[in-house]
Scaffold this active site. Structure first.
Site, PDB file in Angstrom:
ATOM      1  N   ASN A  10       0.784  -1.190  -0.133  1.00 43.03           N
ATOM      2  CA  ASN A  10       0.025   0.143   0.185  1.00 43.03           C
ATOM      3  C   ASN A  10       0.801   1.291  -0.052  1.00 43.03           C
ATOM      4  O   ASN A  10       1.903   1.266   0.730  1.00 43.03           O
ATOM      5  CB  ASN A  10      -1.055  -0.081   1.150  1.00 43.03           C
ATOM      6  N   ILE A  11       0.436   2.195  -0.786  1.00 45.56           N
ATOM      7  CA  ILE A  11       1.213   3.479  -0.815  1.00 45.56           C
ATOM      8  C   ILE A  11       0.204   4.494  -0.463  1.00 45.56           C
ATOM      9  O   ILE A  11      -0.983   4.855  -1.194  1.00 45.56           O
ATOM     10  CB  ILE A  11       1.560   3.589  -2.539  1.00 45.56           C
ATOM     11  N   GLU A  12       0.341   5.257   0.572  1.00 46.96           N
ATOM     12  CA  GLU A  12      -0.374   6.273   1.142  1.00 46.96           C
ATOM     13  C   GLU A  12       0.063   7.947   0.549  1.00 46.96           C
ATOM     14  O   GLU A  12       0.968   7.739   0.046  1.00 46.96           O
ATOM     15  CB  GLU A  12      -0.359   6.254   2.678  1.00 46.96           C
TER      16      GLU A  12
ATOM     17  N   CYS B 117      -4.302   0.917  -1.963  1.00 48.59           N
ATOM     18  CA  CYS B 117      -4.131  -0.389  -1.184  1.00 48.59           C
ATOM     19  C   CYS B 117      -3.227  -1.248  -1.958  1.00 48.59           C
ATOM     20  O   CYS B 117      -2.982  -1.036  -3.151  1.00 48.59           O
ATOM     21  CB  CYS B 117      -5.602  -0.865  -1.180  1.00 48.59           C
TER      22      CYS B 117
ATOM     23  N   GLU C 186      -3.453  -4.345  -2.866  1.00 46.92           N
ATOM     24  CA  GLU C 186      -4.138  -5.405  -3.809  1.00 46.92           C
ATOM     25  C   GLU C 186      -4.084  -4.447  -5.240  1.00 46.92           C
ATOM     26  O   GLU C 186      -3.858  -4.889  -6.226  1.00 46.92           O
ATOM     27  CB  GLU C 186      -5.723  -5.474  -3.410  1.00 46.92           C
TER      28      GLU C 186
ATOM     29  N   CYS D 170     -10.628  -4.160   0.742  1.00 48.44           N
ATOM     30  CA  CYS D 170     -11.669  -3.239   0.688  1.00 48.44           C
ATOM     31  C   CYS D 170     -12.589  -3.409  -0.506  1.00 48.44           C
ATOM     32  O   CYS D 170     -12.460  -3.864  -1.318  1.00 48.44           O
ATOM     33  CB  CYS D 170     -10.956  -1.818   1.000  1.00 48.44           C
TER      34      CYS D 170
ATOM     35  N   CYS E 186     -10.898  -2.285  -3.761  1.00 50.73           N
ATOM     36  CA  CYS E 186     -10.036  -3.664  -4.346  1.00 50.73           C
ATOM     37  C   CYS E 186     -11.004  -4.639  -4.607  1.00 50.73           C
ATOM     38  O   CYS E 186     -10.309  -5.309  -5.975  1.00 50.73           O
ATOM     39  CB  CYS E 186      -9.105  -3.830  -3.169  1.00 50.73           C
TER      40      CYS E 186
HETATM   41  N1  THU Z   1      -5.257  -1.318   3.088  1.00 52.11           N
HETATM   42  C1  THU Z   1      -4.890  -2.170   2.039  1.00 52.11           C
HETATM   43  O1  THU Z   1      -3.709  -1.930   1.352  1.00 52.11           O
HETATM   44  N2  THU Z   1      -5.381  -3.288   1.742  1.00 52.11           N
HETATM   45  C2  THU Z   1      -6.371  -3.628   2.445  1.00 52.11           C
HETATM   46  O2  THU Z   1      -7.109  -4.683   2.252  1.00 52.11           O
HETATM   47  C3  THU Z   1      -6.804  -2.998   3.643  1.00 52.11           C
HETATM   48  C4  THU Z   1      -6.198  -1.585   3.683  1.00 52.11           C
HETATM   49  C5  THU Z   1      -4.265  -0.125   3.374  1.00 52.11           C
HETATM   50  C6  THU Z   1      -4.994   1.369   2.863  1.00 52.11           C
HETATM   51  C7  THU Z   1      -4.307   2.078   3.882  1.00 52.11           C
HETATM   52  O3  THU Z   1      -3.057   2.533   3.421  1.00 52.11           O
HETATM   53  C8  THU Z   1      -4.235   1.288   5.219  1.00 52.11           C
HETATM   54  O4  THU Z   1      -4.220   0.152   4.693  1.00 52.11           O
HETATM   55  C9  THU Z   1      -5.349   1.492   6.211  1.00 52.11           C
HETATM   56  O5  THU Z   1      -6.478   1.506   5.549  1.00 52.11           O
END
Ligand code: THU
Length: 143
Positions: A47-49, A58, A60, A92, A95
């Site tokens: 995941n890249i915020e 996310c 995925e 989520c 995704c």
């Molecule tokens: N996140 C994912 O990358 N995949 C998931 O299945 C659940 C949530 C990430 C998004 C965000 O960067 C962090 O988790 C918190 O929601």
């Protein structure tokens, strides 16, 4: 095609490894994903915020976009690991939609928290029932 438990564990391990490359300074919730491709290769991502929170991607979706960009297709399975969670964290809603664009309904989806042995093994169809709009892919509304 069947995927044995050894392969599943390997895929989960790759997802766990990928979570270590997560950029998640806001949530502190590192997630990794690993996609087993038709050619046997495994594509991973994290995941890249973003400081504009809504732009977060996310793990995925990062993995799907990366795999497609590498010319991969015929995905056989996806594994997701949230390495700071003490329970299996499922993909989520966004995704699930994106995975369904590129995967068959019966494609396996595996997800875990930090403990990759405590994982859920399910399918795209179970995570994303009442799928709609596939007809758009066929161009049925074309004039
Ligand atoms: N996140 C994912 O990358 N995949 C998931 O299945 C659940 C949530 C990430 C998004 C965000 O960067 C962090 O988790 C918190 O929601």
């Amino acid at each position: 095609m069947n995927i044995d438990q050894k392969e599943i564990k390997n895929l989960m391990n790759k997802a766990l490894e990928a979570s270590k490359l997560s950029y998640s300074p806001y949530s502190h919730f590192p997630v990794g994903a690993a996609i087993l491709c038709g050619d046997g290769e495994i594509v991973t991502a994290a995941n890249i915020e973003n400081r504009s929170f809504g732009l977060t991607i996310c793990a995925e979706r990062s993995a799907i976009v990366k795999a497609i960009s590498l010319g991969k297709k015929d995905f056989r399975a996806i594994a997701i690991c949230c390495s700071r969670a003490d329970y299996p964290v499922s993909p989520c809603g966004a995704c699930r939609q994106v995975i369904s664009e590129f995967a068959s309904p019966d494609m396996p989806v595996y997800f875990s928290g930090a403990d990759i042995d405590n994982r859920i093994e399910t399918t795209v169809a179970k995570l994303f029932p009442f799928n709609a709009l596939d007809e758009l892919k066929e161009g049925v509304y074309k004039e």
